[in-house]
Write an enzyme that holds these catalytic residues in place. Structure first.
Site, short mmCIF file in Angstrom:
data_model
loop_
_atom_site.label_atom_id
_atom_site.label_comp_id
_atom_site.label_asym_id
_atom_site.label_seq_id
_atom_site.Cartn_x
_atom_site.Cartn_y
_atom_site.Cartn_z
CG ASP A 166 4.90 -4.57 6.71
OD1 ASP A 166 4.37 -3.55 6.23
OD2 ASP A 166 4.25 -5.58 7.06
CE1 TYR A 186 -6.70 3.78 10.27
CE2 TYR A 186 -8.44 5.31 9.67
CZ TYR A 186 -7.18 4.80 9.46
OH TYR A 186 -6.39 5.31 8.46
N GLY A 237 0.80 -1.22 0.00
CA GLY A 237 0.00 0.00 0.00
C GLY A 237 0.83 1.27 0.00
CE LYS A 242 -3.94 5.89 11.03
NZ LYS A 242 -2.49 5.83 10.76
CG ASP A 274 4.11 -5.80 16.67
OD1 ASP A 274 3.77 -4.62 16.44
OD2 ASP A 274 3.45 -6.56 17.39
CB VAL A 275 5.67 -0.45 14.84
CG1 VAL A 275 6.39 -0.43 13.50
CG2 VAL A 275 4.15 -0.47 14.66
CB SER A 290 -6.83 8.99 8.51
OG SER A 290 -7.93 8.82 7.62
N1 LIG Z 1 -5.32 3.90 2.09
C1 LIG Z 1 -6.07 4.89 2.57
O1 LIG Z 1 -7.12 5.21 2.05
C2 LIG Z 1 -5.61 5.67 3.77
C3 LIG Z 1 -6.24 6.88 4.07
C4 LIG Z 1 -5.81 7.62 5.16
C5 LIG Z 1 -4.78 7.15 5.94
N2 LIG Z 1 -4.20 5.96 5.63
C6 LIG Z 1 -3.12 5.49 6.50
O2 LIG Z 1 -1.99 5.27 5.68
C7 LIG Z 1 -1.24 4.18 6.19
C8 LIG Z 1 -1.08 3.11 5.13
O3 LIG Z 1 -2.35 2.80 4.59
P1 LIG Z 1 -2.50 1.53 3.64
O4 LIG Z 1 -3.78 1.71 2.91
O5 LIG Z 1 -1.27 1.30 2.88
O6 LIG Z 1 -2.68 0.39 4.78
P2 LIG Z 1 -2.50 -1.22 4.68
O7 LIG Z 1 -3.37 -1.78 5.75
O8 LIG Z 1 -2.70 -1.69 3.28
O9 LIG Z 1 -0.97 -1.45 5.04
C9 LIG Z 1 -0.49 -1.33 6.35
C10 LIG Z 1 0.88 -1.97 6.43
O10 LIG Z 1 1.31 -1.87 7.80
C11 LIG Z 1 1.79 -3.13 8.23
N3 LIG Z 1 1.59 -3.27 9.66
C12 LIG Z 1 0.41 -3.42 10.32
N4 LIG Z 1 0.62 -3.58 11.63
C13 LIG Z 1 1.97 -3.51 11.81
C14 LIG Z 1 2.80 -3.64 12.95
N5 LIG Z 1 2.29 -3.86 14.17
N6 LIG Z 1 4.15 -3.53 12.78
C15 LIG Z 1 4.68 -3.34 11.54
N7 LIG Z 1 3.93 -3.24 10.43
C16 LIG Z 1 2.59 -3.33 10.57
C17 LIG Z 1 0.96 -4.14 7.45
O11 LIG Z 1 1.61 -5.41 7.40
C18 LIG Z 1 0.86 -3.47 6.08
O12 LIG Z 1 1.96 -3.78 5.27
C19 LIG Z 1 -1.96 3.73 7.45
O13 LIG Z 1 -1.44 4.42 8.56
C20 LIG Z 1 -3.38 4.18 7.18
O14 LIG Z 1 -4.09 4.36 8.37
C21 LIG Z 1 -4.58 5.21 4.58
#
Ligand SMILES: NC(=O)c1ccc[n+]([C@@H]2O[C@H](COP(=O)([O-])OP(=O)(O)OC[C@H]3O[C@@H](n4cnc5c(N)ncnc54)[C@H](O)[C@@H]3O)[C@@H](O)[C@H]2O)c1
Length: 257
Positions: A42, A163, A22, A167, A68-69, A150
């Site tokens: 990740d 969530y 993502g 955020k 894991d963060v 977000s």
């Molecule tokens: N895609 C959207 O529409 C959107 C909109 C606003 C904000 N965001 C934010 O942007 C960021 C990325 O969004 P995305 O759509 O790529 O999300 P996603 O869920 O597709 O990807 C999240 C990634 O974080 C990793 N992850 C989850 N928990 C973890 C942990 N404990 N330790 C390490 N890694 C971990 C997952 O394995 C994954 O690769 C997130 O913070 C999300 O909240 C996304």
């Protein structure tokens, strides 16, 4: 000044969490394309290996760290690994979050353990990463921290209260950290993306909600990862040096601060 030259820029070590897929993957690839060395963090080692391979294939440098963060010891170890490998960390993008795997449901149907996990990863994970990486930035008197919040916070989007709460916390954390780290030459800012299409299908936006959001944007089209990466690169650059504690909304003009 020499410190802001292209050569010095390419020396930067950029830590991106949640880089396996993502938006996080998009940030990592974009930083690598600009000549920065990327530390990709990740949970998923397989996804990191694929990313590192893609970066190296283009002549870039990537240190993949599967962890894991939300695990304080693992995060502290990662900071030691980064220091051992590069001797520095310049940019931290706190992007990892529990997001695309979430099921939307009314607030009073969210199981307590799920509430706790989301707050722990999205908020405490961000805190732990800053706590571990800021000392490396302080050493050089320069750093950029970009926390991913977000636009869902501004919209008051219903049906994933853990969530949106997490955020919103990221925005408060960003402001207070900006005050605590400014004297060290470290800026801390938040980005608030709208609903971004990535390669990952998810249940957090229904097709009807997506169309309704597009209709309310100033720029009426689907939002892609490319719409967000440039803003993050700017906040990670020298050009953003007098901007700290801010929230940058990147949603095509759906919401205004
Ligand atoms: N895609 C959207 O529409 C959107 C909109 C606003 C904000 N965001 C934010 O942007 C960021 C990325 O969004 P995305 O759509 O790529 O999300 P996603 O869920 O597709 O990807 C999240 C990634 O974080 C990793 N992850 C989850 N928990 C973890 C942990 N404990 N330790 C390490 N890694 C971990 C997952 O394995 C994954 O690769 C997130 O913070 C999300 O909240 C996304």
């Amino acid at each position: 000044m020499a410190a802001t030259s292209e050569a010095a820029r390419s020396q930067r070590v950029v830590v991106v969490t949640g880089a396996g897929q993502g938006l996080g993957r998009a940030y990592a690839l974009r930083f690598a394309t600009q000549g920065h060395r990327v530390v990709a963090i990740d949970l998923r080692a397989d996804a990191l290996a694929t990313l590192a391979e893609a970066i190296r294939a283009e002549g870039g440098e990537c240190l993949p760290l599967a962890l894991d963060v939300g695990d304080a010891d693992a995060v502290a170890n990662a900071a030691r690994d980064i220091d051992a490998r590069f001797g520095r960390a310049d940019v931290l993008v706190n992007n990892a979050a529990i997001f695309s795997t979430l099921k939307m449901r009314p607030f009073d149907e969210i199981p307590l353990d799920e509430w706790g996990r989301v707050l722990h990863v999205n908020v405490t994970g961000t805190f732990l990463m800053v706590r571990a990486i800021a000392p490396l930035m302080r050493r050089n008197g320069w750093g950029r921290i970009v926390n991913v919040s977000s636009a869902a916070v501004l919209m008051g989007r219903p049906h994933y209260l853990h969530y949106t709460t997490s955020k919103a916390a990221v925005i408060g954390m960003t402001r207070s950290l900006a005050r605590e780290l400014g004297a060290d030459g470290i800026t801390v800012n938040a980005v608030l993306p709208g609903a971004v299409d990535t390669e990952i299908p998810r249940e957090t936006v229904t097709p009807a909600q997506k169309q309704a959001q597009i209709a309310m944007r100033c720029i009426q089209r689907t939002q892609t990862t490319d719409d967000v990466t440039g803003a993050v690169l700017f906040l990670a650059s020298e050009d953003s040096r007098f901007i700290s504690g801010q929230s940058l909304v990147i949603d095509g003009g759906l919401t205004f601060l």
